[in-house]
Design an enzyme around this catalytic site. Structure first.
Site, PDB file in Angstrom:
ATOM      1  N   TYR A  94       4.404  28.117  55.134  1.00 17.34           N
ATOM      2  CA  TYR A  94       5.213  26.870  55.208  1.00 17.34           C
ATOM      3  C   TYR A  94       6.566  27.142  55.821  1.00 17.34           C
ATOM      4  O   TYR A  94       7.175  28.166  55.371  1.00 17.34           O
ATOM      5  CB  TYR A  94       4.958  25.926  54.075  1.00 17.34           C
ATOM      6  CG  TYR A  94       5.759  26.682  52.835  1.00 17.34           C
ATOM      7  CD1 TYR A  94       7.055  26.508  52.612  1.00 17.34           C
ATOM      8  CD2 TYR A  94       5.044  27.555  51.807  1.00 17.34           C
ATOM      9  CE1 TYR A  94       7.456  26.967  51.437  1.00 17.34           C
ATOM     10  CE2 TYR A  94       5.656  27.937  50.700  1.00 17.34           C
ATOM     11  CZ  TYR A  94       7.140  27.861  50.406  1.00 17.34           C
ATOM     12  OH  TYR A  94       7.702  28.193  49.422  1.00 17.34           O
ATOM     13  N   CYS A  95       7.159  26.216  56.237  1.00 17.30           N
ATOM     14  CA  CYS A  95       8.608  25.963  56.511  1.00 17.30           C
ATOM     15  C   CYS A  95       9.133  24.918  55.784  1.00 17.30           C
ATOM     16  O   CYS A  95       8.459  24.530  54.741  1.00 17.30           O
ATOM     17  CB  CYS A  95       9.036  26.224  57.844  1.00 17.30           C
ATOM     18  SG  CYS A  95       8.549  24.565  58.897  1.00 17.30           S
TER      19      CYS A  95
END
EC number: 2.9.1.3
Length: 367
Positions: A94-95
Site C-alpha cells: 500500500y501507499c
C-alpha cells in the site's frame, strides 16, 4: 489484471503481512503492527517530486520520479519488494491513498519480477480510517469497566489475566506513572491507537463486548488516549484493587528497580545500569515541583544512596526507602482523594483474587 483488496477486517484479524511503499518520514509518523517500510521513494526523492508537482504539475512530477528511481536504484528496490512478496505470499502492499505510488510498485513487481502482488485499495488512509471507526464503534456499542487502585497494587498484572482486558500501558509501552518510561521508546500516537483498535477488533471478533481497562489519565507517557474512550472513562463503573502496603512496596521494587534495571542492561549492555540510574533520577526530578523542595531533596538522597549500593553490591534493599516515602507522602494521598471523588462509581473492591473472580463473573453474567 492487477489485484486490489478492500477487506480491511481480514487484514487486521489475520495479521496479514504489509509492505508500506510510503516514504520513511510518513511511515514513522504512523504505521500498522508488523508493517515493513519498503518505499518507492526515499524522503529526499519524495520532497523533490512534491516540489515539482506544485511548480510544474503532475506529469512533470511523474517524469522526475521515474528519473530519480531508475537504473540500479530501481533494480535494488524491486528486488527488495520481490523478496518481501516471495517471503509473504499472503501479504499486501500500500501507499498513502492507494494511488500512484502503490500502482507503480505493483506494476514494476509484475513487469520486472513477474510477481502479481495485491495492493490495498484506499491505501494507508483507508486502513487508518477503518481502525478509527473500529475504536469509535467499540466505545459506542460495548460495555467498559475501569480497574482502579493505589500505586503498586498490580493492576496491569491482573489485567493481563483477563481475556477481556485492554492493556493500555502495554500498547503504549509505558507504565503510566512519572516513573513509567521503559528502556525502549514509545510508539507514535497513531501507532498506539492502531494497536488498541486491532486489539478491540480481535476481541470483539471472539465474541467479547465487555472490556476492562485501567483507570488512566488522558496520556500514558507520550501517548494520548482516543478522546471518545477517555470521555467514556469519566463515567464508566469501577472496580478497586487493594493490597497491603508491604506488598505494594515489593511490587514497585520489582517492577521499577529490578526488572527495569535488567531491561536497560539487556537493551544497552554495559551502559545499561548507568542509563537506568539516570532514568530513575530523571523520573524523580520530574515530580520535584509537586513533591516540594524538602521532600524532593530527602527522596533524592535516598535514591542516590540506593543506586550507589546497587552498583557496588547488586543489592536493591535500600531502594525501599524512597519507594516507601513516595507512596506515603505523594502517591497515596492523591489516590485516596481519587477514590473519594470516584466512590459512587466503585461497584466492587477487594484484593487480587477477589477482584479476578468478580470480573470473571461479571463477564460471564453479561454473556
Amino acid at each position: 489484471m492487477l489485484r486490489d483488496c478492500t477487506d480491511y477486517r481480514d487484514i487486521f484479524l489475520n495479521d496479514r503481512p504489509l509492505m508500506d511503499a510510503r516514504a520513511p518520514v510518513e511511515f514513522h509518523k504512523g504505521a500498522f503492527p508488523g508493517a515493513v517500510n519498503l518505499p518507492l521513494m526515499n524522503d529526499l526523492e519524495r520532497q523533490k517530486v512534491g516540489t515539482c508537482y506544485k511548480q510544474h504539475g503532475q506529469q512533470a512530477a511523474i517524469e522526475l520520479g521515474h528519473h530519480l528511481v531508475s537504473g540500479a536504484v530501481k533494480a535494488e528496490r524491486i528486488e527488495a519488494w520481490a523478496e518481501f512478496a516471495r517471503a509473504h505470499p499472503d501479504g499486501y502492499l500500500y501507499c498513502f491513498r492507494g494511488g500512484l505510488r502503490s500502482q507503480i510498485t505493483q506494476q514494476w513487481l509484475k513487469s520486472e519480477a513477474g510477481i502479481d502482488y495485491p495492493r490495498i485499495g484506499g491505501g494507508y488512509k483507508a486502513l487508518r480510517n477503518f481502525l478509527i471507526d473500529t475504536l469509535e464503534q467499540a466505545v459506542n456499542q460495548c460495555d467498559f469497566v475501569l480497574l482502579g487502585g493505589m500505586t503498586g497494587t498490580g493492576k496491569t498484572e491482573l489485567l493481563v489475566q483477563l481475556r477481556n482486558g485492554l492493556d493500555l500501558e502495554g500498547h503504549a509501552n509505558h507504565r503510566g506513572s512519572s516513573f513509567g518510561k521503559r528502556a525502549t521508546g514509545q510508539p507514535s500516537n497513531i501507532d498506539f491507537e492502531n494497536r488498541l483498535a486491532i486489539d478491540l477488533l480481535k476481541k470483539r471478533d471472539a465474541g467479547i463486548d465487555q472490556f476492562v481497562l485501567e483507570d488512566e489519565s488522558r496520556v500514558v507517557g507520550s501517548c494520548a488516549l482516543p478522546l471518545p474512550l477517555y470521555q467514556g472513562m469519566q463515567q464508566y463503573p469501577m472496580v478497586w484493587l487493594e493490597d497491603s502496603f508491604e506488598d505494594r512496596v515489593q511490587r514497585i521494587l520489582r517492577d521499577y528497580v529490578v526488572d527495569l534495571s535488567a531491561e536497560f542492561s539487556a537493551v544497552h549492555g554495559e551502559q545499561g545500569f548507568v542509563l537506568f540510574s539516570e532514568r530513575l533520577l530523571e523520573s524523580l526530578n520530574n515530580v520535584q515541583k509537586r513533591l516540594g523542595g524538602e521532600r524532593h531533596r530527602r527522596m533524592l538522597l535516598l535514591m542516590e544512596d540506593a543506586l550507589a549500593e546497587q552498583g557496588r553490591s547488586g543489592s536493591v534493599d535500600l531502594h525501599q526507602g524512597w519507594i516507601e516515602g513516595l507512596l506515603r507522602e505523594y502517591y497515596d494521598p492523591m489516590y485516596v482523594f481519587q477514590r473519594e471523588k470516584k466512590g459512587a462509581r466503585i461497584e466492587f473492591a477487594g484484593e487480587q483474587k477477589a477482584v479476578l473472580e468478580y470480573l470473571h463473573d461479571r463477564l460471564n453474567q453479561k454473556a
